[in-house]
Design an enzyme around this catalytic site. Structure first.
Site, PDB file in Angstrom:
ATOM      1  N   ASP A   1       0.857  -1.176   0.000  1.00 18.79           N
ATOM      2  CA  ASP A   1       0.000   0.000   0.000  1.00 18.79           C
ATOM      3  C   ASP A   1       0.912   1.251   0.000  1.00 18.79           C
ATOM      4  O   ASP A   1       2.114   1.146   0.306  1.00 18.79           O
ATOM      5  CB  ASP A   1      -0.863  -0.079   1.262  1.00 18.79           C
ATOM      6  CG  ASP A   1      -1.520   1.228   1.594  1.00 18.79           C
ATOM      7  OD1 ASP A   1      -2.279   1.728   0.755  1.00 18.79           O
ATOM      8  OD2 ASP A   1      -1.252   1.768   2.688  1.00 18.79           O
TER       9      ASP A   1
ATOM     10  N   ASP B   1       0.043   5.211   1.093  1.00 18.73           N
ATOM     11  CA  ASP B   1      -0.058   6.100   2.257  1.00 18.73           C
ATOM     12  C   ASP B   1      -0.001   5.314   3.557  1.00 18.73           C
ATOM     13  O   ASP B   1      -0.756   4.359   3.744  1.00 18.73           O
ATOM     14  CB  ASP B   1      -1.360   6.908   2.217  1.00 18.73           C
ATOM     15  CG  ASP B   1      -1.303   8.002   1.165  1.00 18.73           C
ATOM     16  OD1 ASP B   1      -1.293   7.657  -0.028  1.00 18.73           O
ATOM     17  OD2 ASP B   1      -1.260   9.178   1.535  1.00 18.73           O
TER      18      ASP B   1
HETATM   19  P1  IMP Z   1      -3.313   4.267  -0.208  1.00 21.67           P
HETATM   20  O1  IMP Z   1      -3.224   4.232   1.283  1.00 21.67           O
HETATM   21  O2  IMP Z   1      -1.973   4.250  -0.869  1.00 21.67           O
HETATM   22  O3  IMP Z   1      -4.245   3.255  -0.758  1.00 21.67           O
HETATM   23  O4  IMP Z   1      -3.868   5.718  -0.615  1.00 21.67           O
HETATM   24  C1  IMP Z   1      -5.070   6.232  -0.101  1.00 21.67           C
HETATM   25  C2  IMP Z   1      -5.084   7.722  -0.211  1.00 21.67           C
HETATM   26  O5  IMP Z   1      -4.841   8.137  -1.563  1.00 21.67           O
HETATM   27  C3  IMP Z   1      -6.426   8.325   0.123  1.00 21.67           C
HETATM   28  O6  IMP Z   1      -6.623   8.467   1.506  1.00 21.67           O
HETATM   29  C4  IMP Z   1      -6.368   9.675  -0.599  1.00 21.67           C
HETATM   30  O7  IMP Z   1      -5.828  10.656   0.235  1.00 21.67           O
HETATM   31  C5  IMP Z   1      -5.414   9.443  -1.771  1.00 21.67           C
HETATM   32  N1  IMP Z   1      -6.070   9.456  -3.097  1.00 21.67           N
HETATM   33  C6  IMP Z   1      -5.726  10.262  -4.126  1.00 21.67           C
HETATM   34  N2  IMP Z   1      -6.477  10.025  -5.202  1.00 21.67           N
HETATM   35  C7  IMP Z   1      -7.338   9.032  -4.859  1.00 21.67           C
HETATM   36  C8  IMP Z   1      -8.349   8.343  -5.593  1.00 21.67           C
HETATM   37  O8  IMP Z   1      -8.618   8.575  -6.791  1.00 21.67           O
HETATM   38  N3  IMP Z   1      -9.015   7.381  -4.916  1.00 21.67           N
HETATM   39  C9  IMP Z   1      -8.730   7.075  -3.623  1.00 21.67           C
HETATM   40  N4  IMP Z   1      -7.778   7.688  -2.904  1.00 21.67           N
HETATM   41  C10 IMP Z   1      -7.068   8.680  -3.524  1.00 21.67           C
HETATM   42 MG    MG Z   2      -2.735   3.262   3.367  1.00 22.29          MG
END
Ligand code: IMP
Ligand code: MG
Length: 350
Positions: free
Chosen positions: A65, A67
């Site tokens: 993942d 973020d």
């Molecule tokens: P992950 O934890 O890498 O899956 O990223 C999630 C975060 O990506 C979300 O909390 C958003 O802040 C950011 N994000 C940016 N663009 C999108 C999108 O198109 N869909 C969902 N999350 C997005």
């Molecule tokens: Mg995440």
């Protein structure tokens, strides 16, 4: 006893893992603090890593993942050691994919900005290792592969799934996004949320609204940050509304920690698609993520991959270091150093 526990893709030797964990962290010697959720999470993670590093296993794909797993929330990648560990895995014949909800279409430079230093760290790796790195944006929607110049190259959807938009009908996609938008709009009004909506081709998000939204709802909240309970409430409202509306395609409505997003598709579809593309099975895959509750977006990956649940990028680094060490890889040297592997692994055909 726990109907929602789901499926396990490998054996987990939990008692052995507990003894190993206890030897280091002395849980059984604690006098005042009982075993916590975190202790249990770490024991499960350790059991999973032990199993994947065992001679009887054949780990071939690690999906990470973005973020909170590879970088802090909303920030860019910056951990040199973590980059080295990923490089070592790539050299060791393991495919690594960033599987993130963040969806920027096939706009490669946007993804490259988030993981610029990670890509730069691959420059000394053999070409085959570089090409084992992928980015899957928008949960399952936009696949890109690292090329020999360490840049991300889009792989058209038809080339890896054989279909457009995973074969989902445009009407269902429209219904999913329209219903989510209407539900979030009504929630903003009722909960007096000083937030704003962003609609993309395959996602809709609710983010903090700043000054402008403050004027609209003087008594509300959410201009700078949105309380977790309100984020969860919005997510669960969307879940209920999509069920009532007759949406049948996979989706992911989740609490991103500081925002709410509803994406077309989810990480189950994404990880499964990658497995098919690379010819791999769930027990050869490990997904590392921070969001495994029912309002989180890593939860969906559980059904198609083994998982480790981390809370912060430093824990990802620790998990990868433990895994590499148990795989017999020398984590002290650079990935392109011949001394990196004590245990030979066969190269994978590209
Ligand atoms: P992950 O934890 O890498 O899956 O990223 C999630 C975060 O990506 C979300 O909390 C958003 O802040 C950011 N994000 C940016 N663009 C999108 C999108 O198109 N869909 C969902 N999350 C997005
Ligand atoms: Mg995440």
């Amino acid at each position: 006893m726990i109907p929602s526990i789901g499926q396990f893709h490998t054996r987990l030797r939990l008692a052995d893992a507990f003894l190993e964990y206890d030897a280091k962290y002395r849980v059984t010697k604690r006098r005042f603090v009982k075993p916590s959720f975190n202790d249990i999470r770490h024991v499960f993670n350790l059991a999973q890593v032990n199993e994947l590093a065992a001679d009887t296993s054949d780990l071939r794909l690690i999906t990470l993942d973005g973020d909170c797993t590879l970088y802090s929330d909303g920030k860019n990648f910056e951990d040199e050691k973590l980059a080295r560990f990923i490089g070592l895995l790539l050299c060791h014949g393991v495919h690594v994919a960033l599987v993130t909800a963040a969806g920027y279409g096939y706009d490669s430079p946007k993804y490259e900005t988030r993981i610029g230093s990670l890509l730069a760290s691959f420059s000394m790796l053999p070409d085959a290792a570089k090409r084992r790195f992928f980015v899957l944006g928008g949960e399952c929607n936009y696949l890109l592969q690292c090329n020999t110049a360490c840049r991300l190259e889009p792989i058209p959807e038809k080339n890896w799934t054989g279909l457009d938009c995973h074969g989902w009908s445009p009407e269902q996609v429209q219904l999913l996004l329209d219903t989510s938008e209407a539900t979030l709009t009504a929630a903003i009004d009722e909960l007096q949320l000083r937030t704003r909506l962003i609609r993309k081709a395959r996602a809709i998000g609710m983010i903090v609204g700043g000054k402008e939204a403050k004027l609209k709802y003087p008594d509300g909240s959410g201009s700078k940050n949105i309380r977790r309970e309100l984020l969860d409430e919005c997510v669960l409202r969307v879940h209920a509304a999509l069920k009532d509306a007759g949406v049948t395609i996979p989706f992911c409505a989740f609490n991103g920690g500081s925002d709410v997003w509803v994406d077309v598709g989810n990480k189950k579809v994404g990880v499964e698609g990658l497995q098919k593309y690379l010819g791999l099975r769930p027990e050869q895959t490990m997904h590392v993520g921070d969001q495994f509750t029912n309002t989180g977006n890593d939860f969906a990956a559980r059904s198609v991959a083994t998982t480790t649940w981390i809370l912060h990028p430093t824990e990802t680094r620790y998990i990868l270091k433990t895994l590499l060490t148990k795989l017999g890889v020398n984590v002290k040297v650079a990935a392109n150093d011949d001394r990196s592997s004590k245990r030979a692994r066969p190269e994978i055909a590209q």
